[in-house]
Write an enzyme that holds these catalytic residues in place. Structure first.
Site, PDB file in Angstrom:
ATOM      1  N   TYR A  32      41.340  47.813  43.128  1.00 51.66           N
ATOM      2  CA  TYR A  32      42.139  46.847  43.886  1.00 51.66           C
ATOM      3  C   TYR A  32      42.431  47.422  45.267  1.00 51.66           C
ATOM      4  O   TYR A  32      43.471  48.019  45.530  1.00 51.66           O
ATOM      5  CB  TYR A  32      43.429  46.477  43.137  1.00 51.66           C
ATOM      6  CG  TYR A  32      43.183  45.706  41.852  1.00 51.66           C
ATOM      7  CD1 TYR A  32      41.938  45.126  41.583  1.00 51.66           C
ATOM      8  CD2 TYR A  32      44.186  45.550  40.900  1.00 51.66           C
ATOM      9  CE1 TYR A  32      41.698  44.423  40.409  1.00 51.66           C
ATOM     10  CE2 TYR A  32      43.955  44.850  39.725  1.00 51.66           C
ATOM     11  CZ  TYR A  32      42.710  44.294  39.482  1.00 51.66           C
ATOM     12  OH  TYR A  32      42.490  43.613  38.316  1.00 51.66           O
ATOM     13  N   HIS A  58      37.093  48.381  32.791  1.00 50.14           N
ATOM     14  CA  HIS A  58      37.238  47.150  33.577  1.00 50.14           C
ATOM     15  C   HIS A  58      36.217  46.068  33.228  1.00 50.14           C
ATOM     16  O   HIS A  58      36.566  44.910  33.051  1.00 50.14           O
ATOM     17  CB  HIS A  58      37.155  47.501  35.071  1.00 50.14           C
ATOM     18  CG  HIS A  58      37.906  46.561  35.966  1.00 50.14           C
ATOM     19  ND1 HIS A  58      38.496  46.965  37.135  1.00 50.14           N
ATOM     20  CD2 HIS A  58      38.156  45.233  35.877  1.00 50.14           C
ATOM     21  CE1 HIS A  58      39.067  45.919  37.717  1.00 50.14           C
ATOM     22  NE2 HIS A  58      38.886  44.865  36.975  1.00 50.14           N
ATOM     23  N   SER A  80      44.085  36.324  35.765  1.00 48.61           N
ATOM     24  CA  SER A  80      44.141  35.059  36.527  1.00 48.61           C
ATOM     25  C   SER A  80      44.735  33.970  35.637  1.00 48.61           C
ATOM     26  O   SER A  80      44.149  32.890  35.480  1.00 48.61           O
ATOM     27  CB  SER A  80      42.763  34.651  37.057  1.00 48.61           C
ATOM     28  OG  SER A  80      42.330  35.536  38.060  1.00 48.61           O
ATOM     29  N   PRO A  81      45.920  34.209  35.056  1.00 56.01           N
ATOM     30  CA  PRO A  81      46.494  33.237  34.110  1.00 56.01           C
ATOM     31  C   PRO A  81      46.909  31.930  34.780  1.00 56.01           C
ATOM     32  O   PRO A  81      47.143  30.947  34.084  1.00 56.01           O
ATOM     33  CB  PRO A  81      47.721  33.981  33.546  1.00 56.01           C
ATOM     34  CG  PRO A  81      48.101  34.937  34.622  1.00 56.01           C
ATOM     35  CD  PRO A  81      46.810  35.375  35.253  1.00 56.01           C
ATOM     36  N   LEU A  82      46.984  31.935  36.120  1.00 56.06           N
ATOM     37  CA  LEU A  82      47.336  30.704  36.849  1.00 56.06           C
ATOM     38  C   LEU A  82      46.110  30.110  37.536  1.00 56.06           C
ATOM     39  O   LEU A  82      46.236  29.259  38.400  1.00 56.06           O
ATOM     40  CB  LEU A  82      48.443  31.008  37.874  1.00 56.06           C
ATOM     41  CG  LEU A  82      49.735  31.567  37.269  1.00 56.06           C
ATOM     42  CD1 LEU A  82      50.713  31.994  38.355  1.00 56.06           C
ATOM     43  CD2 LEU A  82      50.392  30.554  36.332  1.00 56.06           C
ATOM     44  N   GLY A  83      44.929  30.607  37.154  1.00 59.31           N
ATOM     45  CA  GLY A  83      43.700  30.065  37.734  1.00 59.31           C
ATOM     46  C   GLY A  83      43.159  30.878  38.892  1.00 59.31           C
ATOM     47  O   GLY A  83      42.153  30.515  39.489  1.00 59.31           O
TER      48      GLY A  83
END
Ligand SMILES: NC(=O)c1ccc[n+]([C@@H]2O[C@H](COP(=O)([O-])OP(=O)(O)OC[C@H]3O[C@@H](n4cnc5c(N)ncnc54)[C@H](OP(=O)(O)O)[C@@H]3O)[C@@H](O)[C@H]2O)c1
Length: 287
Positions: free
Chosen positions: A53, A128, A208-211
């Protein structure tokens, strides 16, 4: 904050994803530290990061260093915070993501991550992404060695199929504690791995639980059922989404990303939001 189980640890039901604070579009360090402190204030005790990251070549571990610095300057107790990092992805600096799953690379990467995080042993280390050039068993073999040598305290995997979950857990002698796969109203196909983890009692961390960073703000516009149920409860569609994911199985621990305190403050409230069984079923049908 309601707690969930991750291996032998108890962590907040909602975690914090660190990626938006270090890749394209990242804020300045001051805002990032304020975001991490807001998460801690809200009772969050799981922070997800990765050595990859970062944005430019030569700044590997940007997010790990940011999190370590924010934990150091936090005024409160951080002893219960589990920092989960990952190895096996690289960012050469041209915007691309590459992979290296060679055992010698992973072992060196984990040691470098531990140094950046300022810990003797990494709380949770996740492989990963499978590297098509390296047999999966070889990469997981490195994770086994890291665990046996005490470089890492807990082992997880990411972007794994059901077969890879079983293979990794077998190679680890039943010590696989978490699986991190993409999962959201935009991306429902990993429900199969989520259910498999529920059967095995392994934590499932939707990424990416919110897209995803680019889609999260538009979640309510793209997924009408989530917006409708949000209106009924008087909360954001993002909060409903995280509450829905939590309701799917007790092993689910979403890790919504944030680069602003307000985002993670809102997401954290999802742990307390109770949806009815009918609402959960209605939402699941749309995915
Ligand atoms: N294992 C893997 O291969 C992999 C891949 C991707 C991501 N991940 C991990 O999963 C984490 C989460 O994924 P992600 O960051 O890609 O996407 P995400 O969590 O779906 O979306 C992140 C974005 O959502 C916004 N947001 C968060 N809470 C919100 C709320 N309550 N209301 C409105 N907007 C909200 C944030 O906006 P602001 O930035 O404005 O705060 C943030 O940029 C990452 O941070 C990373 O740790 C892992």
């Amino acid at each position: 904050m309601i707690q969930r189980t991750l291996g032998p640890r108890s962590v907040s039901a909602i975690g914090l994803g660190g990626m938006p604070m270090s890749i394209e579009g990242r804020p300045d360090a001051e805002r990032s530290v304020a975001t991490i402190h807001a998460a801690l204030d809200a009772g969050i005790t799981l922070i997800d990061t990765a050595d990859a990251y970062h944005l430019h070549a030569g700044e590997v571990g940007h997010n790990e260093e940011l999190i370590a610095a924010a934990l150091k300057t936090y005024g409160g107790d951080t002893s219960q915070v589990l920092v989960a990092t990952k190895g096996g992805h690289l960012r050469p600096g041209d915007g691309s993501w590459t992979q290296d799953g060679r055992p010698e690379y992973l072992k060196a990467a984990a040691k470098a991550s531990a140094q950046r995080l300022g810990v003797e042993a990494i709380g949770l280390y996740q492989f990963h992404r499978p590297d098509p050039k390296v047999p999966y068993a070889d990469s997981i073999g490195a994770i086994v060695e890291l665990l046996d040598e005490g470089v890492i305290q807990l082992a997880g995997i990411s972007n794994a199929s059901v077969a890879q979950i079983d293979q990794a857990n077998q190679l680890l002698g039943g010590r696989l504690v978490s699986v991190q796969n993409q999962f959201s109203p935009n991306f429902g196909s990993s429900l199969v791995e989520l259910k498999h983890c529920a059967e095995l009692g392994i934590a499932f961390l939707p990424w990416s639980p919110l897209g995803g960073i680019r889609n999260a703000a538009e979640l309510g516009n793209r997924h009408a059922a989530f917006a409708q149920i949000a209106a009924v409860h008087g909360v954001s569609p993002q909060q409903v989404t995280l509450a829905w994911e939590l309701a799917l199985a007790p092993i689910v621990i979403p890790i919504p990303g944030a680069s602003r305190p307000a985002s993670i403050q809102d997401s954290a409230k999802a742990a307390e939001l109770e949806l009815t069984a009918v609402e959960v079923a209605t939402l699941t049908e749309t995915v």
